[in-house]
Motif scaffolding. Structure first.
Motif, PDB file in Angstrom:
ATOM      1  N   PRO A  52      -2.931  15.707   2.935  1.00 36.84           N
ATOM      2  CA  PRO A  52      -3.338  14.450   2.308  1.00 36.84           C
ATOM      3  C   PRO A  52      -2.634  13.266   2.975  1.00 36.84           C
ATOM      4  O   PRO A  52      -1.496  13.377   3.393  1.00 36.84           O
ATOM      5  CB  PRO A  52      -2.885  14.614   0.851  1.00 36.84           C
ATOM      6  N   ARG A  53      -3.338  12.182   3.089  1.00 35.22           N
ATOM      7  CA  ARG A  53      -2.775  10.987   3.755  1.00 35.22           C
ATOM      8  C   ARG A  53      -3.604   9.787   3.382  1.00 35.22           C
ATOM      9  O   ARG A  53      -4.809   9.882   3.169  1.00 35.22           O
ATOM     10  CB  ARG A  53      -2.800  11.169   5.275  1.00 35.22           C
ATOM     11  N   SER A  54      -2.959   8.667   3.296  1.00 34.21           N
ATOM     12  CA  SER A  54      -3.696   7.428   3.104  1.00 34.21           C
ATOM     13  C   SER A  54      -2.995   6.293   3.848  1.00 34.21           C
ATOM     14  O   SER A  54      -3.571   5.701   4.746  1.00 34.21           O
ATOM     15  CB  SER A  54      -3.846   7.107   1.622  1.00 34.21           C
ATOM     16  N   TYR A  55      -1.740   6.018   3.480  1.00 35.53           N
ATOM     17  CA  TYR A  55      -1.002   4.947   4.168  1.00 35.53           C
ATOM     18  C   TYR A  55      -0.949   5.202   5.667  1.00 35.53           C
ATOM     19  O   TYR A  55      -1.086   4.282   6.467  1.00 35.53           O
ATOM     20  CB  TYR A  55       0.410   4.886   3.606  1.00 35.53           C
ATOM     21  N   TRP A  56      -0.728   6.451   6.037  1.00 33.69           N
ATOM     22  CA  TRP A  56      -0.528   6.787   7.450  1.00 33.69           C
ATOM     23  C   TRP A  56      -1.826   7.008   8.209  1.00 33.69           C
ATOM     24  O   TRP A  56      -1.801   7.205   9.416  1.00 33.69           O
ATOM     25  CB  TRP A  56       0.333   8.056   7.566  1.00 33.69           C
ATOM     26  N   GLU A  57      -2.956   7.039   7.532  1.00 38.39           N
ATOM     27  CA  GLU A  57      -4.208   7.487   8.165  1.00 38.39           C
ATOM     28  C   GLU A  57      -4.591   6.650   9.384  1.00 38.39           C
ATOM     29  O   GLU A  57      -4.635   5.429   9.342  1.00 38.39           O
ATOM     30  CB  GLU A  57      -5.340   7.449   7.133  1.00 38.39           C
ATOM     31  N   PRO A  86       2.696  16.719  -1.564  1.00 40.21           N
ATOM     32  CA  PRO A  86       3.697  16.700  -0.496  1.00 40.21           C
ATOM     33  C   PRO A  86       4.197  15.280  -0.244  1.00 40.21           C
ATOM     34  O   PRO A  86       3.442  14.319  -0.353  1.00 40.21           O
ATOM     35  CB  PRO A  86       2.937  17.230   0.721  1.00 40.21           C
ATOM     36  N   TYR A 107       8.717  10.772   3.380  1.00 38.27           N
ATOM     37  CA  TYR A 107       9.122   9.365   3.554  1.00 38.27           C
ATOM     38  C   TYR A 107       9.271   8.679   2.209  1.00 38.27           C
ATOM     39  O   TYR A 107      10.174   7.884   1.998  1.00 38.27           O
ATOM     40  CB  TYR A 107       8.053   8.647   4.382  1.00 38.27           C
ATOM     41  N   TRP A 108       8.339   8.955   1.292  1.00 39.64           N
ATOM     42  CA  TRP A 108       8.307   8.235   0.009  1.00 39.64           C
ATOM     43  C   TRP A 108       9.204   8.855  -1.042  1.00 39.64           C
ATOM     44  O   TRP A 108       9.332   8.311  -2.134  1.00 39.64           O
ATOM     45  CB  TRP A 108       6.877   8.205  -0.541  1.00 39.64           C
ATOM     46  N   GLU A 153       6.258  11.274   9.980  1.00 43.47           N
ATOM     47  CA  GLU A 153       5.368  11.809   8.944  1.00 43.47           C
ATOM     48  C   GLU A 153       3.909  11.586   9.340  1.00 43.47           C
ATOM     49  O   GLU A 153       3.063  12.464   9.194  1.00 43.47           O
ATOM     50  CB  GLU A 153       5.696  11.131   7.605  1.00 43.47           C
ATOM     51  N   GLU A 176       1.163   4.495  -2.771  1.00 38.72           N
ATOM     52  CA  GLU A 176       1.157   5.910  -2.418  1.00 38.72           C
ATOM     53  C   GLU A 176       2.406   6.588  -2.978  1.00 38.72           C
ATOM     54  O   GLU A 176       2.332   7.693  -3.527  1.00 38.72           O
ATOM     55  CB  GLU A 176       1.071   6.044  -0.894  1.00 38.72           C
ATOM     56  N   LEU A 184      -7.295   5.328  -2.418  1.00 42.58           N
ATOM     57  CA  LEU A 184      -6.056   5.917  -1.912  1.00 42.58           C
ATOM     58  C   LEU A 184      -5.729   7.190  -2.699  1.00 42.58           C
ATOM     59  O   LEU A 184      -5.378   8.221  -2.118  1.00 42.58           O
ATOM     60  CB  LEU A 184      -4.938   4.884  -2.015  1.00 42.58           C
ATOM     61  N   ASP A 233      -8.668   4.313   9.539  1.00 40.66           N
ATOM     62  CA  ASP A 233      -8.799   2.925   9.082  1.00 40.66           C
ATOM     63  C   ASP A 233      -8.068   1.967  10.027  1.00 40.66           C
ATOM     64  O   ASP A 233      -8.515   0.845  10.277  1.00 40.66           O
ATOM     65  CB  ASP A 233      -8.207   2.762   7.676  1.00 40.66           C
ATOM     66  N   THR A 260       0.828  -1.203   0.000  1.00 45.93           N
ATOM     67  CA  THR A 260       0.000   0.000   0.000  1.00 45.93           C
ATOM     68  C   THR A 260       0.867   1.261   0.000  1.00 45.93           C
ATOM     69  O   THR A 260       0.526   2.263  -0.635  1.00 45.93           O
ATOM     70  CB  THR A 260      -0.929  -0.017   1.231  1.00 45.93           C
ATOM     71  N   GLY A 261       1.971   1.201   0.713  1.00 48.15           N
ATOM     72  CA  GLY A 261       2.883   2.336   0.752  1.00 48.15           C
ATOM     73  C   GLY A 261       3.520   2.611  -0.603  1.00 48.15           C
ATOM     74  O   GLY A 261       3.692   3.770  -0.994  1.00 48.15           O
ATOM     75  N   LYS A 266      -7.917  10.012  -1.597  1.00 47.62           N
ATOM     76  CA  LYS A 266      -7.511  10.528  -0.284  1.00 47.62           C
ATOM     77  C   LYS A 266      -6.310  11.465  -0.399  1.00 47.62           C
ATOM     78  O   LYS A 266      -6.142  12.373   0.400  1.00 47.62           O
ATOM     79  CB  LYS A 266      -7.139   9.376   0.647  1.00 47.62           C
ATOM     80  N   LEU A 267      -5.460  11.218  -1.390  1.00 45.73           N
ATOM     81  CA  LEU A 267      -4.267  12.054  -1.556  1.00 45.73           C
ATOM     82  C   LEU A 267      -4.584  13.359  -2.287  1.00 45.73           C
ATOM     83  O   LEU A 267      -3.702  14.170  -2.508  1.00 45.73           O
ATOM     84  CB  LEU A 267      -3.185  11.277  -2.322  1.00 45.73           C
ATOM     85  N   GLY A 268      -5.848  13.532  -2.674  1.00 53.79           N
ATOM     86  CA  GLY A 268      -6.226  14.796  -3.313  1.00 53.79           C
ATOM     87  C   GLY A 268      -6.103  14.771  -4.823  1.00 53.79           C
ATOM     88  O   GLY A 268      -6.040  15.822  -5.467  1.00 53.79           O
TER      89      GLY A 268
END
Lengths: 391, 391
Positions: free
Chosen positions: B226-231, A226, A229-230, B72, A72, A100, B234, A68-69, A103-105
């Motif tokens: 924005p966030r998904s992995y870190w949210e 933004p 980490y990734w 993050e 993203e 996903l 869930d 999943t990461g 959610k990130l816009g």
């Protein structure tokens, strides 16, 4: 489920897959200093070796994260807030990647699908042709949807994008196909390929990947979502020295080194043909049982897993529970709209003929115990199929 | 460095730390189905157990990621683009967290620091008092900066925020203090505590944590990064069932279960006093060598690592290289502006008296070989200190 179960557990979900002893022994080595001289040998070996698995000469980023990461990461490194992306609803994982992205816009459009067929190149081509202003920035496709047992034709989709003369990036999820089903990052012209450790790579979950193209790197320069980490940049810089910008998952990297060695010892071509051979035998069993495959189109049958439709009036999860409790075999459940309606047989990773037959035998007995109508001839058919292909 | 080195390697960087055999054996167990019935037992045990380590009754999120990811996560779950955050430059890791915040689009102010003293509560209080419109949304402090060997006084900073009657969230990094130095998420009124697996928890890197407060959860509702992995949302939902919304790092969770059992068997109070005892002995050695501690204020001395200033004209990295090559002991290097100027002794995690004495002995011999001026009385002083504290 807490009574004693003898013998080895059969982890036949479509990933995480059975981790071979060689890899388990590798990851249990003591952790080392990730800034020390010994680490670089490990770093260089996995960073070079993983390229062979993706069939690329371009960089592959390794994240301490699950798949999943890496989804993203593929998006935040190449796109900006509000960017249009085109996705294709081939199954539960395609629709999860879509959520996903939202959610990130991102402005993510999900082309509808039946979950019984792969992505249609001609549909994608038409959408891209209709996108006169070329506002779509990326096309995202799942190579092998783990929820449906369906593989999409990546070279054909590449051709569709080219035929539409559209500049969109091409992002592909290979989490459940990498190192199981032939996949060529460079030759197929993919910009970002997303992978994970816990399927064909035979590792525990906890590592994931972005293989990237020159075009993706150019997109990175302008991408404004933004990210930290990734972020690719710091990774690529540090990777030149065989190290990572923040603490890597050292013990899983020990496992990755062993995994790559095992895959290259066997040879990728052999790995792919073994998966094909075992998958064909699994499908022969399903056909002999007189049960229905979820996949409708033979050329799209997945070689890493098989999703089987449960006959009307029978609950797939009750059946799976029986198979686990009586025979120590874990099967995959139906996800999303397939919940309770299909079960999934994982036949990928560190897997061979007797493991397949054991799995199919447990299913055949489980169908009997759960009183699911079927012909008890699946195992026999699989054996005939395997023998025939062995000649 | 490729000649044979006998005996056990001493991993005395301030993390990753030496992983005990109990944990290595735990993580090498075969991976299981993370959606199957057996997993929940593991899930519930680690999700409940980790709360005791953070000394909280509130939820703790577990990520398949290294510590940088949990940094993050703490920011993207509580803040919106352009939000002001106040950080304090106590060392390399504080400044790295600051860079990360900027990359995410936050307006991050970094209060200057000498890297030889901890965060000053009175300075933070004044900045908050001066922030009449209360535009600062979060105060971020590193409890124990791994680069400097300095611990900041978290309860005093909590008090400073309260005295300023300021609503900012309080975010604390405990990556190199958790399960080594007393830390109380609830009692000290912290909103998000960031932790990692590879230090006091004695695990390989690859897991990280967010312990969260009610106030942080309210902030989450309005946070727009924005966030998904870190949210969190869930995660919290799935965790109620003992599972995770996407694939967890199962084998590292086996290790976490074992780690929590070991910590609770020893007792957290004993864990903290053991770290204090060994740290005091390490500092006694430094003093006896006539070398200088990087930390200036005794009440701020770190109990998980000691950063030692190299005498002018001597290169800390050349010295470290000698200690590794001759004695199989890894020491931490100087980071950022301390590069080449300090070396760091990690004395945290699965550590005891003979391991400390072996480490200090290797350093003392290494100082001799590198012709660094010192009195060869450090090991002797550490032993006297340990015996005294044992009475």
């Amino acid at each position: 489920m807490h009574h004693h179960q003898s013998g080895r557990h059969f982890l036949q979900i479509p990933g995480p897959t059975n981790v071979p002893d060689r890899i388990l022994r590798a990851i249990e080595r003591p952790t080392i200093d990730h800034r020390g001289p010994e680490f670089k040998g490990l770093g260089f070996e996995v960073l070079e070796g993983i390229k062979e698995v993706f069939q690329t000469k371009q960089p592959v980023i390794i994240y301490p994260a699950s798949g999943t990461g890496a989804w993203e990461a593929a998006l935040v490194n190449t796109l900006s807030p509000g960017d249009k992306v085109l996705m294709y609803d081939t199954g539960h994982f395609a629709s999860t990647w879509h959520k996903l992205a939202e959610k990130l816009g991102l402005d993510a459009q999900l082309l509808p699908g039946s979950w019984r067929e792969g992505a249609k190149p001609e549909v994608i081509e038409q959408v891209l042709v209709d996108d006169k202003n070329q506002t779509i920035k990326a096309v995202c496709v799942v190579h092998n949807d783990t929820a449906t047992g369906i593989t999409s034709d990546i070279p054909a989709i590449r051709k569709a994008i080219d035929s539409a003369v559209h500049p969109a990036l091409f992002l592909v999820d290979t989490i459940s196909s990498l190192a199981s089903i032939d996949y060529r990052h460079d030759e197929w012209g993919v910009d970002v390929t997303v992978g994970g450790s816990q399927k064909g790579l035979m590792l525990p979950p906890g590592l994931s990947f972005n293989a990237i193209s020159e075009k993706a790197l150019s997109a990175f320069e302008k991408a404004k979502l933004p990210r930290s980490y990734w972020e690719w940049q710091d990774m690529l810089e540090a990777n030149k020295q065989g190290v990572f910008p923040f603490t890597p998952a050292t013990n899983l990297l020990y496992g990755l080194r062993e995994s790559i060695r095992m895959l290259l010892e066997e040879g990728l071509d052999q790995v792919f043909s073994r998966h094909r051979r075992l998958a064909e035998a699994a499908r022969a069993a399903v056909q002999a049982w007189d049960l229905e495959l979820n996949a409708l189109i033979p050329s799209e049958y997945s070689n890493s897993l098989t999703a089987v439709v449960m006959p009307e009036g029978h609950d797939a999860d009750a059946f799976r529970k029986g198979v686990l409790e009586c025979f120590n075999v874990s099967l995959g459940n139906g996800l999303g709209r397939l919940n309770g309606k299909v079960f999934r047989i994982g036949h990928l990773g560190d897997f061979n003929e007797p493991m397949l037959l054991g799995t199919l035998g447990a299913i055949e007995m489980g169908l009997d115990l759960a009183k699911v109508p079927h012909r008890p001839e699946g195992v026999r058919a699989a054996m005939s199929n395997l023998v025939e292909n062995n000649r």
